[in-house]
Motif scaffolding. Structure first.
Motif, PDB file in Angstrom:
ATOM      1  N   ILE A 182       0.667  -1.188  -0.008  1.00  0.00           N
ATOM      2  CA  ILE A 182       0.026   0.067   0.093  1.00  0.00           C
ATOM      3  C   ILE A 182       0.825   1.244   0.000  1.00  0.00           C
ATOM      4  O   ILE A 182       1.741   1.527   0.827  1.00  0.00           O
ATOM      5  CB  ILE A 182      -1.056   0.048   1.324  1.00  0.00           C
ATOM      6  N   VAL A 183       0.732   2.051  -0.946  1.00  0.00           N
ATOM      7  CA  VAL A 183       1.397   3.240  -1.098  1.00  0.00           C
ATOM      8  C   VAL A 183       0.298   4.487  -1.340  1.00  0.00           C
ATOM      9  O   VAL A 183      -0.483   4.184  -2.252  1.00  0.00           O
ATOM     10  CB  VAL A 183       2.387   3.238  -2.254  1.00  0.00           C
ATOM     11  N   VAL A 184       0.698   5.258  -0.470  1.00  0.00           N
ATOM     12  CA  VAL A 184      -0.176   6.732  -0.576  1.00  0.00           C
ATOM     13  C   VAL A 184       0.544   8.006  -1.078  1.00  0.00           C
ATOM     14  O   VAL A 184       1.623   8.455  -0.326  1.00  0.00           O
ATOM     15  CB  VAL A 184      -0.903   6.976   0.887  1.00  0.00           C
ATOM     16  N   ARG A 287      -0.819  22.489  -9.177  1.00  0.00           N
ATOM     17  CA  ARG A 287      -2.170  22.526  -9.838  1.00  0.00           C
ATOM     18  C   ARG A 287      -2.317  21.417 -11.171  1.00  0.00           C
ATOM     19  O   ARG A 287      -1.257  21.086 -11.786  1.00  0.00           O
ATOM     20  CB  ARG A 287      -2.491  23.759 -10.323  1.00  0.00           C
ATOM     21  N   ARG A 288      -3.644  20.796 -11.154  1.00  0.00           N
ATOM     22  CA  ARG A 288      -3.824  20.210 -12.255  1.00  0.00           C
ATOM     23  C   ARG A 288      -5.483  20.362 -12.791  1.00  0.00           C
ATOM     24  O   ARG A 288      -6.039  20.927 -11.842  1.00  0.00           O
ATOM     25  CB  ARG A 288      -3.609  18.698 -11.939  1.00  0.00           C
ATOM     26  N   PRO A 289      -5.770  19.767 -13.814  1.00  0.00           N
ATOM     27  CA  PRO A 289      -7.138  19.907 -13.983  1.00  0.00           C
ATOM     28  C   PRO A 289      -8.346  19.710 -12.874  1.00  0.00           C
ATOM     29  O   PRO A 289      -9.240  20.187 -12.904  1.00  0.00           O
ATOM     30  CB  PRO A 289      -7.501  19.279 -15.511  1.00  0.00           C
ATOM     31  N   SER A 290      -7.848  18.593 -12.270  1.00  0.00           N
ATOM     32  CA  SER A 290      -8.910  18.140 -11.123  1.00  0.00           C
ATOM     33  C   SER A 290      -7.929  17.379 -10.161  1.00  0.00           C
ATOM     34  O   SER A 290      -6.937  16.963 -10.425  1.00  0.00           O
ATOM     35  CB  SER A 290      -9.981  17.527 -11.657  1.00  0.00           C
ATOM     36  N   VAL A 291      -8.114  17.420  -8.933  1.00  0.00           N
ATOM     37  CA  VAL A 291      -7.689  17.007  -7.835  1.00  0.00           C
ATOM     38  C   VAL A 291      -7.322  15.431  -8.170  1.00  0.00           C
ATOM     39  O   VAL A 291      -8.628  14.897  -8.606  1.00  0.00           O
ATOM     40  CB  VAL A 291      -8.011  17.153  -6.346  1.00  0.00           C
ATOM     41  N   ARG A 292      -6.443  14.935  -8.078  1.00  0.00           N
ATOM     42  CA  ARG A 292      -6.263  13.387  -8.123  1.00  0.00           C
ATOM     43  C   ARG A 292      -6.236  12.609  -6.758  1.00  0.00           C
ATOM     44  O   ARG A 292      -5.379  12.653  -6.287  1.00  0.00           O
ATOM     45  CB  ARG A 292      -4.931  12.937  -9.160  1.00  0.00           C
ATOM     46  N   LEU A 293      -7.623  12.130  -6.852  1.00  0.00           N
ATOM     47  CA  LEU A 293      -7.629  11.202  -5.407  1.00  0.00           C
ATOM     48  C   LEU A 293      -8.182  10.001  -5.984  1.00  0.00           C
ATOM     49  O   LEU A 293      -9.835   9.815  -6.133  1.00  0.00           O
ATOM     50  CB  LEU A 293      -8.544  11.823  -4.472  1.00  0.00           C
ATOM     51  N   GLU A 294      -7.533   8.813  -6.277  1.00  0.00           N
ATOM     52  CA  GLU A 294      -7.980   7.462  -6.841  1.00  0.00           C
ATOM     53  C   GLU A 294      -6.938   6.554  -6.481  1.00  0.00           C
ATOM     54  O   GLU A 294      -5.944   6.549  -6.440  1.00  0.00           O
ATOM     55  CB  GLU A 294      -8.302   7.886  -8.165  1.00  0.00           C
ATOM     56  N   PRO A 295      -7.219   5.342  -6.564  1.00  0.00           N
ATOM     57  CA  PRO A 295      -6.467   3.940  -6.526  1.00  0.00           C
ATOM     58  C   PRO A 295      -6.009   3.886  -7.910  1.00  0.00           C
ATOM     59  O   PRO A 295      -6.767   3.680  -8.723  1.00  0.00           O
ATOM     60  CB  PRO A 295      -7.571   3.040  -5.816  1.00  0.00           C
ATOM     61  N   GLU A 296      -4.729   3.100  -7.959  1.00  0.00           N
ATOM     62  CA  GLU A 296      -4.390   2.499  -9.079  1.00  0.00           C
ATOM     63  C   GLU A 296      -3.710   1.333  -8.743  1.00  0.00           C
ATOM     64  O   GLU A 296      -2.699   0.937  -7.933  1.00  0.00           O
ATOM     65  CB  GLU A 296      -2.810   3.676  -9.628  1.00  0.00           C
ATOM     66  N   ILE A 297      -4.316   0.117  -9.372  1.00  0.00           N
ATOM     67  CA  ILE A 297      -3.935  -0.999  -8.950  1.00  0.00           C
ATOM     68  C   ILE A 297      -2.753  -1.418  -9.818  1.00  0.00           C
ATOM     69  O   ILE A 297      -2.756  -1.455 -11.004  1.00  0.00           O
ATOM     70  CB  ILE A 297      -5.063  -2.406  -9.243  1.00  0.00           C
ATOM     71  N   ARG A 298      -1.658  -1.865  -9.296  1.00  0.00           N
ATOM     72  CA  ARG A 298      -0.153  -1.948  -9.919  1.00  0.00           C
ATOM     73  C   ARG A 298      -0.009  -3.557 -10.230  1.00  0.00           C
ATOM     74  O   ARG A 298       0.080  -3.726 -11.479  1.00  0.00           O
ATOM     75  CB  ARG A 298       0.935  -1.384  -9.293  1.00  0.00           C
ATOM     76  N   ASP A 299      -0.526  -4.294  -9.316  1.00  0.00           N
ATOM     77  CA  ASP A 299      -0.712  -5.681  -9.640  1.00  0.00           C
ATOM     78  C   ASP A 299      -1.332  -6.514  -8.451  1.00  0.00           C
ATOM     79  O   ASP A 299      -1.753  -5.734  -7.412  1.00  0.00           O
ATOM     80  CB  ASP A 299       0.774  -6.343  -9.904  1.00  0.00           C
ATOM     81  N   PRO A 300      -1.613  -7.669  -8.604  1.00  0.00           N
ATOM     82  CA  PRO A 300      -2.775  -8.328  -7.530  1.00  0.00           C
ATOM     83  C   PRO A 300      -1.716  -7.989  -5.877  1.00  0.00           C
ATOM     84  O   PRO A 300      -0.645  -8.299  -5.875  1.00  0.00           O
ATOM     85  CB  PRO A 300      -2.365  -9.652  -7.727  1.00  0.00           C
ATOM     86  N   GLY A 301      -2.678  -7.319  -5.129  1.00  0.00           N
ATOM     87  CA  GLY A 301      -2.105  -7.487  -3.854  1.00  0.00           C
ATOM     88  C   GLY A 301      -1.370  -6.065  -3.463  1.00  0.00           C
ATOM     89  O   GLY A 301      -0.572  -5.604  -2.607  1.00  0.00           O
ATOM     90  N   ARG A 302      -1.360  -5.260  -4.713  1.00  0.00           N
ATOM     91  CA  ARG A 302      -0.451  -3.867  -4.258  1.00  0.00           C
ATOM     92  C   ARG A 302      -1.301  -2.787  -5.239  1.00  0.00           C
ATOM     93  O   ARG A 302      -1.543  -2.887  -6.378  1.00  0.00           O
ATOM     94  CB  ARG A 302       0.861  -3.982  -5.111  1.00  0.00           C
ATOM     95  N   VAL A 303      -1.329  -1.712  -4.347  1.00  0.00           N
ATOM     96  CA  VAL A 303      -2.070  -0.624  -4.718  1.00  0.00           C
ATOM     97  C   VAL A 303      -1.614   0.629  -4.509  1.00  0.00           C
ATOM     98  O   VAL A 303      -0.966   0.951  -3.338  1.00  0.00           O
ATOM     99  CB  VAL A 303      -3.566  -0.495  -4.230  1.00  0.00           C
TER     100      VAL A 303
END
Length: 334
Positions: A182-184, A287-303
């Motif tokens: 888990i990486v934030v 700044r970006r077009p919108s705040v990015r708050l979302e998960p990205e699944i890199r591989d099974p068991g890692r996000v």
């Protein structure tokens, strides 16, 4: 995403729960977003470790005037909800923990032409119409807003993280960790490299920090998108600004800009005349077009949970975004 009833109180106090069951989480970035997410996750029972190239006092967060005010952050609906959650959290901190450096102060956002209420008005418990405006203004809005002394507040968050068993380590990373489950990612502008996000751009902001001369109310004039004007009093100093310069990476204060800022601030608040300048600071808003708050699944068991791009509203959105980050992490560790 709204917090459910099981979400712990959104402030930096209270004991840790057992929801996270001690699962290890790496938080990347030690600005106000990273530290707030880290504290919130630690309170939820996670084993939290913050890795950051820049320590808290070296971040853009340390430069911020740090008044609650949604600025340069979208989308409007999510920003309003996050800002409302943060407003409540900061209000609790100001009441229960004055050592946090948070105070609630009355102030005014001024407008030069008749203007409808701001789009984020629902996040403020009591937004009032200004009935007597200074020369050159047609009115505006008065409300009570949390003001955060970042020189006090950032160490407060670090202390709280440590008390909850978390750690903070200076470490420059070539990329996001590829082994932690888990990486934030709260790395701000560094996400251009770490996340490969070229929609993320700097917006240069220059401020002057003055001696406190008896000012207790804040003032904001946001009508000029290139030169937002604000006067934000802290306990023993006053922050005045500023600039909004997209694409400018220069972190060195510019003397001419400083003179213009001081002249405009003094015209708005004459009591500032003659106040001693303590320092000049520059920060780069992410700044970006919108705040990015979302998960990205890199591989099974890692996000990787991304939480960056807050523009000029990092403080304003911090507790609301952190509450949502906790929910996302819970969803991927249950």
């Amino acid at each position: 995403m709204a917090s459910d009833a099981s979400t712990p109180p959104n402030d930096a106090t209270g004991a840790a729960s057992v929801t996270g069951r001690g699962r290890r989480v790496l938080v990347i970035g030690a600005g106000v977003i990273g530290l707030t997410c880290a504290v919130s996750l630690a309170k939820d029972g996670y084993d939290v470790h913050v890795l950051a190239r820049d320590l808290p006092g070296e971040t853009t967060s340390a430069v911020a005037a740090a008044i609650w005010f949604p600025y340069q952050a979208l989308p409007q609906d999510r920003v309003t909800a996050w800002a409302a959650t943060s407003y409540a959290a900061f209000t609790r901190l100001a009441h229960d923990h004055p050592e946090s450096g948070v105070r609630v102060r009355t102030g005014r956002e001024l407008v030069r032409t008749p203007t409808p209420p701001p789009w984020w008005a629902n996040a403020v418990p009591d937004l009032r119409t200004v009935t007597s405006a200074p020369p050159g203004y047609t009115g505006g809005w008065e409300f009570d807003a949390p003001v955060v002394d970042m020189g006090v507040y950032l160490p407060f968050l670090v202390d709280r993280l440590t008390a909850l068993g978390g750690t903070l380590t200076r470490q420059a990373l070539p990329g996001l960790p590829n082994t932690a489950p888990i990486v934030v990612n709260c790395s701000g502008l560094a996400s251009r490299h770490l996340a490969g996000d070229l929609t993320l751009t700097p917006v240069r902001g220059q401020v002057c920090v003055l001696d406190q001369v008896g000012i207790s109310e804040w003032w904001i004039d946001d009508t000029d998108p290139d030169r937002p004007l604000y006067v934000v009093p802290r306990l023993d100093e006053i922050v005045v600004g500023g600039t909004s310069e997209p694409g400018d990476w220069d972190t060195h204060p510019r003397p001419e800009t400083a003179r213009e800022i001081l002249a405009a601030a003094t015209e708005l608040v004459p009591a500032l005349a003659g106040a001693r300048v303590r320092r000049h600071r520059v920060g780069l808003r992410p700044r970006r077009p919108s705040v990015r708050l979302e998960p990205e699944i890199r591989d099974p068991g890692r996000v990787v949970v991304h939480c960056y791009g807050h523009g000029g509203a990092g403080v304003t959105l911090s507790w609301g975004c952190a509450a949502e980050v906790v929910e996302v992490v819970r969803a991927h560790t249950s």
